[in-house]
Design an enzyme around this catalytic site. Sequence first.
Site, short mmCIF file in Angstrom:
data_model
loop_
_atom_site.label_atom_id
_atom_site.label_comp_id
_atom_site.label_asym_id
_atom_site.label_seq_id
_atom_site.Cartn_x
_atom_site.Cartn_y
_atom_site.Cartn_z
N ASN A 7 0.98 -1.14 -0.14
CA ASN A 7 -0.09 -0.03 0.06
C ASN A 7 1.11 1.26 0.02
O ASN A 7 1.43 1.66 1.10
CB ASN A 7 -0.99 -0.08 1.11
CG ASN A 7 -1.79 1.12 1.22
OD1 ASN A 7 -1.95 2.33 0.60
ND2 ASN A 7 -2.97 1.13 2.32
N ARG A 91 -2.51 -2.12 -3.50
CA ARG A 91 -3.64 -1.35 -3.13
C ARG A 91 -3.66 -0.13 -4.32
O ARG A 91 -2.63 0.63 -4.14
CB ARG A 91 -3.88 -0.92 -1.87
CG ARG A 91 -5.08 0.14 -1.88
CD ARG A 91 -5.13 0.95 -0.34
NE ARG A 91 -5.98 1.45 -0.14
CZ ARG A 91 -6.22 2.73 0.44
NH1 ARG A 91 -5.24 3.18 1.13
NH2 ARG A 91 -7.32 3.23 0.67
N HIS A 180 -12.76 2.66 0.27
CA HIS A 180 -12.67 1.46 0.98
C HIS A 180 -13.13 0.30 0.73
O HIS A 180 -13.96 -0.58 1.40
CB HIS A 180 -13.26 1.88 2.58
CG HIS A 180 -12.69 3.03 2.93
ND1 HIS A 180 -13.45 4.17 3.70
CD2 HIS A 180 -11.48 3.25 3.38
CE1 HIS A 180 -12.70 4.98 4.35
NE2 HIS A 180 -11.66 4.67 4.15
N ARG A 241 -11.48 15.51 7.57
CA ARG A 241 -12.32 15.91 6.34
C ARG A 241 -13.87 16.22 6.56
O ARG A 241 -14.26 15.62 7.74
CB ARG A 241 -12.35 14.71 5.20
CG ARG A 241 -11.10 14.33 4.81
CD ARG A 241 -11.20 13.16 3.64
NE ARG A 241 -9.95 12.19 3.94
CZ ARG A 241 -9.90 11.15 3.77
NH1 ARG A 241 -10.95 10.29 3.40
NH2 ARG A 241 -8.84 10.22 3.74
N GLU A 384 -7.90 -5.48 5.16
CA GLU A 384 -7.83 -5.01 3.74
C GLU A 384 -6.72 -5.69 3.16
O GLU A 384 -6.95 -6.29 1.70
CB GLU A 384 -7.80 -3.52 3.48
CG GLU A 384 -8.89 -2.76 3.76
CD GLU A 384 -8.81 -1.41 4.21
OE1 GLU A 384 -9.12 -0.55 3.29
OE2 GLU A 384 -8.33 -0.99 5.20
#
Length: 397
Positions: A7, A91, A180, A241, A384
């Site tokens: 990743n 990823r 996601h 965010r 993940e």
Amino acid sequence: MNILVINCGSSSLKYQLIDSDSEKVLAKGLAERIGIGGSVLTHTPAGKDKVVTETDMPDHSVAVKLVIEALTDKEHGVIGSLSEIGAVGHRVVHGGEKFDKAVLVDDSVIRDIEELSALAPLHNPANLIGIRSCAENMPGVPQAAVFDTAFHQTMPKKAYMYGLPYEYYEKYKVRRYGFHGTSHDYVSRRTAEILGKDRKDMRIIVCHLGNGASISAVKNGECIDTSMGMTPLEGLIMGTRSGDMDPAIFDYICEKEGLTPAEMNNVLNKKSGVLGLSGLSSDFRDLGEAAAQGNEKAVMTLDTYSYHVAKYIGAYTFAMGGVDAISFTAGIGENNYDVRRRVCDYLGVIGASVDDEKLHIRGEEIIVSTPESKVAVLIVPTNEELTIARQTLELLK
Ligand code: AMP
């Protein structure tokens, strides 16, 4: 087969080496501050102490070389040589409309990921650097690209279109993509497995509440809606965010504060969310402590955050014509009782009841709803990396 899961961020590289037969993590680690000085590699072989090495990493290619050295090191390594890595799974954040599943990387895939950088200028270029660096250091080893957006490509048009001039979709591909995806896929799958049911017969809401946060509605095994949009800025209030807001605020604050669009964009991505709202921290541990000491802004932030999660759960229950299971995952979803409690307080209306003692449990797979509950409520730690390894293996079959 051992699969190296990568990743890659603009100045970091996270990795896990996974044995795909046992699905065990053999080693994991993180290279930080690549290309910006003061680089550090933290390598953790399974069952052993982590090894921290401060060493210069001027670029990602050097970082990959150091990761391979760490994995094959006589003392801290977990494999004898590079030949024991069968494939690399990357990823990749944005797959646009082009990729609805993972693919093996070739020149045309690289070109497509490059083109999609327009939609994810911070992420896709970094992901590509990771792919290129691995190709350089591991020639001939197959590489897969696993997209954050792919799982959400099953959304119907009514869920992914914005109320904007249609030409923006046609010319610039402005639409909801969602992110996601590997987490929503893994957690919805595990939810069904834990409940002993087939995901194809279920309506599941996955609440991925981490520093970045998103919710998805997974009906009959497919995503039908999700809260993040064309970019990961939309939807829930997040660590830094803003999530959903009236688009007119953008111009209004630019004018009032004398900000350029780029500066305002930075505010929305880096200075908003629970950090901006509380004025304290983006970390829920800090917020929890402050709230416990009676800090009103911290209490208001936790209330507001949880209210937004509950609103999405309500909306997705309607969108799916009901809900069978709701799962909490990621840093906050897995660990934070306070947020889970506040969200669950809204769920009585759909016949869900939870066992408060179980709701306190952290970081474990557990059904927290009571036996009488009409909706199953679970905590399901996400994975993940395992999803990326599984999808990479699938492509090689
Ligand atoms: P993630 O992006 O999934 O790593 O999640 C990061 C978020 O999880 C941060 O806001 C952390 O505060 C939160 N988190 C992690 N561990 C805990 C914990 N033990 N208690 C409360 N929040 C936690």
